[in-house]
Design a protein around this motif. Sequence first.
Motif, PDB file in Angstrom:
ATOM      1  N   LEU A  69      24.333-104.120 -58.876  1.00  0.00           N
ATOM      2  CA  LEU A  69      23.918-105.509 -58.993  1.00  0.00           C
ATOM      3  C   LEU A  69      22.415-105.638 -59.212  1.00  0.00           C
ATOM      4  N   PHE A  70      21.658-104.673 -58.716  1.00  0.00           N
ATOM      5  CA  PHE A  70      20.198-104.767 -58.756  1.00  0.00           C
ATOM      6  C   PHE A  70      19.580-103.935 -59.874  1.00  0.00           C
ATOM      7  N   THR A  71      20.408-103.237 -60.622  1.00  0.00           N
ATOM      8  CA  THR A  71      19.886-102.246 -61.556  1.00  0.00           C
ATOM      9  C   THR A  71      19.224-102.862 -62.781  1.00  0.00           C
ATOM     10  N   HIS A  72      19.831-103.899 -63.342  1.00  0.00           N
ATOM     11  CA  HIS A  72      19.356-104.403 -64.633  1.00  0.00           C
ATOM     12  C   HIS A  72      18.869-105.845 -64.571  1.00  0.00           C
ATOM     13  N   VAL A  73      18.254-106.229 -63.448  1.00  0.00           N
ATOM     14  CA  VAL A  73      17.725-107.582 -63.324  1.00  0.00           C
ATOM     15  C   VAL A  73      16.301-107.643 -63.874  1.00  0.00           C
ATOM     16  N   TYR A  74      15.456-106.734 -63.376  1.00  0.00           N
ATOM     17  CA  TYR A  74      14.084-106.622 -63.869  1.00  0.00           C
ATOM     18  C   TYR A  74      13.785-105.149 -64.158  1.00  0.00           C
ATOM     19  N   GLN A  96      11.571-109.119 -53.319  1.00  0.00           N
ATOM     20  CA  GLN A  96      12.786-109.756 -52.811  1.00  0.00           C
ATOM     21  C   GLN A  96      14.030-108.954 -53.191  1.00  0.00           C
ATOM     22  N   LEU A  97      14.066-108.453 -54.422  1.00  0.00           N
ATOM     23  CA  LEU A  97      15.226-107.660 -54.842  1.00  0.00           C
ATOM     24  C   LEU A  97      15.330-106.362 -54.057  1.00  0.00           C
ATOM     25  N   GLN A 153      19.261-104.383 -47.785  1.00  0.00           N
ATOM     26  CA  GLN A 153      20.201-105.062 -46.899  1.00  0.00           C
ATOM     27  C   GLN A 153      21.638-104.732 -47.278  1.00  0.00           C
ATOM     28  N   LEU A 154      21.946-104.768 -48.573  1.00  0.00           N
ATOM     29  CA  LEU A 154      23.294-104.444 -49.009  1.00  0.00           C
ATOM     30  C   LEU A 154      23.623-102.981 -48.747  1.00  0.00           C
ATOM     31  N   ARG A 155      22.659-102.098 -48.983  1.00  0.00           N
ATOM     32  CA  ARG A 155      22.898-100.675 -48.745  1.00  0.00           C
ATOM     33  C   ARG A 155      23.228-100.432 -47.265  1.00  0.00           C
ATOM     34  N   GLU A 179      26.746 -98.903 -45.796  1.00  0.00           N
ATOM     35  CA  GLU A 179      26.768 -97.710 -44.941  1.00  0.00           C
ATOM     36  C   GLU A 179      27.444 -98.010 -43.616  1.00  0.00           C
ATOM     37  N   ALA A 180      27.176 -99.197 -43.083  1.00  0.00           N
ATOM     38  CA  ALA A 180      27.815 -99.561 -41.820  1.00  0.00           C
ATOM     39  C   ALA A 180      29.326 -99.717 -41.993  1.00  0.00           C
ATOM     40  N   GLU A 181      29.739-100.290 -43.136  1.00  0.00           N
ATOM     41  CA  GLU A 181      31.158-100.455 -43.412  1.00  0.00           C
ATOM     42  C   GLU A 181      31.835 -99.102 -43.561  1.00  0.00           C
ATOM     43  N   ALA A 182      31.129 -98.146 -44.186  1.00  0.00           N
ATOM     44  CA  ALA A 182      31.705 -96.814 -44.373  1.00  0.00           C
ATOM     45  C   ALA A 182      31.881 -96.103 -43.040  1.00  0.00           C
TER      46      ALA A 182
END
Length: 372
Positions: A343-348, A354-355, A361-363, A367-370
Amino acid sequence: MEQRGSYRPSPPPAWTPRTDPAPLLPEARPYRVLGTEAAAKADPALLLELYEQLVRGRRYNAQATALTKQGRLAVYPSSTGQEACEVAAALALEERDWLFPSYRDTLAAVARGLDPVQALTLLRGDWHTGYDPHEHRVAPLSTPLATQLPHAVGLAHAARLKGDDVVALAMVGDGGTSEGDFHEALNFAAVWKAPVVFLVQNNGFAISVPLAKQTAAPSLAHKAVGYGMPGRLVDGNDAAAVHEVLAEAVQRARAGGGPTLVEAVTYRIEAHTNADDATRYRGDTEVEAWRAHDPITLLEGELTDRGLLDDARRQGARDAAEALAADLRERMNQDPVLDPMDLFTHVYAEQTTQLREQAEQLRAELEAEAER
């Protein structure tokens, strides 16, 4: 400083138009090749290539539509009935040129050489675009109406400033001509004499809104005169005519002649998308009348009359189309492996603070879900 009341304006100089409007006016009726004397001059090899691409494109549209019913695509805006415009747009360009498609123009991208699965990835909802625009010289499919048009002008103008021999061809529907982006793009293109061609596929409806409720102009091609560029009106179901007109416009742009607005009069045989009920705003009689003017039938008749298309060649085109559909069906039925971090790879090109924070945060959440 003169006192109030002392100013007396002199008579204005004789007014003359900045541009002679006569050469800019489009044809009185849509230009045609098939079924006219001009057809005899058409290149047989080109006609056969157009035919094979049309047959392939019709099958591609049918397969993509079926994939929506199977839940493999979130949405699909079919170009069935408009294949002549799609194929001609792709074939009129050189490899170094750029195509700027709308959301309905996946077939044009495929005809330009894009992998059909990659062309449909956006519509499946898996990826921002699904392909590398620079690799294929195909801009991202534009879902917002007409926003691709100023982008095409910007790229074409930049290419000219750099001395690059590049032309941009931007595709839009009749509904897109009602957007402000259409005006801005055409105005800038004409003022800058940018090497860009605008192809309007007038398929009769902006979803459910007929053209008569969008504009009172004699044709959409007539709008070109107001911007100072030539307008061309062509039968959008005549693949040979669309290719000829677009190829001439591309050549003119490449030679420094500036932009051209081409209106291709065609028809959307299927609904706007799989989420649309077209029976609410048009009748079967109207649709069937356009089926009689089918682009494949028109070209097939010309090729047959000239002895250029036999049963073996006709079957070969159908077999190639079936092979494309089978490959598309097989690969689209495979569940893709997706990485949420993309999701963050091709924004800028360079991520903002902020990104980076959002990515971390998503990472952490993944990891917590895994671990759980």
